[in-house]
Design an enzyme around this catalytic site. Structure first.
Site, PDB file in Angstrom:
ATOM      1  N   THR A 255      26.094 -71.323 -79.217  1.00 31.78           N
ATOM      2  CA  THR A 255      26.900 -71.004 -80.384  1.00 31.78           C
ATOM      3  C   THR A 255      27.627 -72.263 -80.836  1.00 31.78           C
ATOM      4  O   THR A 255      28.021 -73.081 -80.010  1.00 31.78           O
ATOM      5  CB  THR A 255      27.928 -69.914 -80.033  1.00 31.78           C
ATOM      6  OG1 THR A 255      27.232 -68.768 -79.518  1.00 31.78           O
ATOM      7  CG2 THR A 255      28.747 -69.504 -81.245  1.00 31.78           C
ATOM      8  N   GLY A 256      27.785 -72.418 -82.161  1.00 29.49           N
ATOM      9  CA  GLY A 256      28.562 -73.550 -82.654  1.00 29.49           C
ATOM     10  C   GLY A 256      27.918 -74.268 -83.815  1.00 29.49           C
ATOM     11  O   GLY A 256      26.810 -73.942 -84.245  1.00 29.49           O
TER      12      GLY A 256
ATOM     13  N   ASP B 251      23.023 -75.553 -75.986  1.00 34.51           N
ATOM     14  CA  ASP B 251      24.347 -75.109 -76.404  1.00 34.51           C
ATOM     15  C   ASP B 251      25.199 -76.313 -76.778  1.00 34.51           C
ATOM     16  O   ASP B 251      24.855 -77.455 -76.468  1.00 34.51           O
ATOM     17  CB  ASP B 251      25.007 -74.313 -75.269  1.00 34.51           C
ATOM     18  CG  ASP B 251      26.044 -73.321 -75.771  1.00 34.51           C
ATOM     19  OD1 ASP B 251      26.415 -73.385 -76.965  1.00 34.51           O
ATOM     20  OD2 ASP B 251      26.501 -72.483 -74.973  1.00 34.51           O
TER      21      ASP B 251
ATOM     22  N   GLY C  33      34.643 -71.595 -79.921  1.00 32.87           N
ATOM     23  CA  GLY C  33      34.187 -70.519 -80.806  1.00 32.87           C
ATOM     24  C   GLY C  33      34.416 -69.136 -80.241  1.00 32.87           C
ATOM     25  O   GLY C  33      34.134 -68.130 -80.899  1.00 32.87           O
TER      26      GLY C  33
ATOM     27  N   GLU D 263      28.281 -67.446 -72.899  1.00 33.90           N
ATOM     28  CA  GLU D 263      27.671 -68.774 -72.778  1.00 33.90           C
ATOM     29  C   GLU D 263      27.508 -69.165 -71.303  1.00 33.90           C
ATOM     30  O   GLU D 263      26.474 -69.706 -70.915  1.00 33.90           O
ATOM     31  CB  GLU D 263      28.527 -69.817 -73.498  1.00 33.90           C
ATOM     32  CG  GLU D 263      28.438 -69.746 -75.006  1.00 33.90           C
ATOM     33  CD  GLU D 263      29.409 -70.665 -75.716  1.00 33.90           C
ATOM     34  OE1 GLU D 263      29.218 -70.900 -76.915  1.00 33.90           O
ATOM     35  OE2 GLU D 263      30.375 -71.135 -75.084  1.00 33.90           O
TER      36      GLU D 263
ATOM     37  N   LYS E  68      32.779 -85.466 -79.500  1.00 32.46           N
ATOM     38  CA  LYS E  68      32.995 -84.568 -78.361  1.00 32.46           C
ATOM     39  C   LYS E  68      33.008 -85.308 -77.020  1.00 32.46           C
ATOM     40  O   LYS E  68      33.323 -84.720 -75.986  1.00 32.46           O
ATOM     41  CB  LYS E  68      31.905 -83.482 -78.339  1.00 32.46           C
ATOM     42  CG  LYS E  68      31.792 -82.694 -79.643  1.00 32.46           C
ATOM     43  CD  LYS E  68      33.072 -81.962 -79.976  1.00 32.46           C
ATOM     44  CE  LYS E  68      33.033 -81.330 -81.365  1.00 32.46           C
ATOM     45  NZ  LYS E  68      32.000 -80.333 -81.550  1.00 32.46           N
TER      46      LYS E  68
END
Length: 231
Positions: A29-30, A84, A100, A106, A124
């Site tokens: 997700t993201g 991911d 998120g 996850e 990041k």
């Protein structure tokens, strides 16, 4: 120089090459994973066959729209890999995830995978985890007791109940999320264990010794891959 959105788009497309014919994979997700999904959707239309276990309702919805076949983790023995994102990537590929709000699912999907491949932009990458507030998923009952213990017992500077659209954020599994401002996390494994000892904590956003590869995109056009030494 590429913009941040362009970096994410290029990195997501690059990471799609890890998905091979016939695989069953996990899809994260993201914002960078969004572009991965877009690329995989195109490849499905061109004849790539694979199944995916989504890590959130958001990913499930987008994958369905793109024609990506989905699988139920309960019907899968093991995933070939999971792709991911992450909120922070420190040396040794230690991670903070959960910005998120999908950290529980996850982590379950990542733990069921032979490989966890993280895709992200250069912003990041950090030297030490903790500048990004650490998400901790808790049950709604007694969440203030958890908040108090994280601050008093673990020395957290600030613990905030996550909100969204003017109300309390609720995860896909009906939990709350506490965003914990530690500032610096010198021992992620120790902190992860200490948090799990607090009654009411469901899961933490610390992904310790779980990632195998990090694919990172840079503004100058480079895309690097780093492999964990423990892989």
């Amino acid at each position: 120089m590429f913009s941040q959105e362009e970096i994410k788009k290029r990195t997501g497309a690059y990471a799609a090459d890890y998905v091979e014919q016939g695989m069953t994979i996990g899809l994260g997700t993201g914002s960078t994973v969004y572009w991965l999904l877009q690329e995989l959707g195109k490849r499905v239309q061109s004849g790539l066959h694979f199944r995916a276990v989504p890590t959130s309702r958001q990913t499930q919805t987008l994958a369905t729209e793109l024609g990506i076949p989905l699988a139920d983790l309960n019907n899968v023995d093991q995933l070939a890999l999971t792709l991911d994102g992450a909120d922070e990537i420190a040396p040794g590929l230690q991670l903070i995830k959960g910005g998120g709000g999908a950290l529980l699912q996850e982590k379950i999907v990542a733990a069921a995978s032979k490989q966890l491949i993280i895709i992200a932009d250069e912003n990041k990458v950090v030297n030490t985890l903790g500048k990004f507030p650490l998400p901790v998923e808790v049950i709604p009952f007694g969440w203030k007791q958890v908040q108090k213990k994280v601050m008093q017992q673990l020395g957290c500077q600030l613990v905030e109940l996550r909100e969204k659209n003017g109300g309390t954020f609720v995860s896909d599994h009906g939990h709350y999320i506490l965003d914990c401002h530690f500032g610096q996390i010198s021992d992620p494994a120790e902190l992860n264990e200490a948090l799990h000892l607090i009654p009411g904590v469901v899961e933490t956003g610390l992904f310790v010794s779980m990632a195998d590869i990090a694919v990172v995109g840079y503004a100058d056009g480079r895309i690097t891959t780093t492999t964990s030494t423990t892989s």
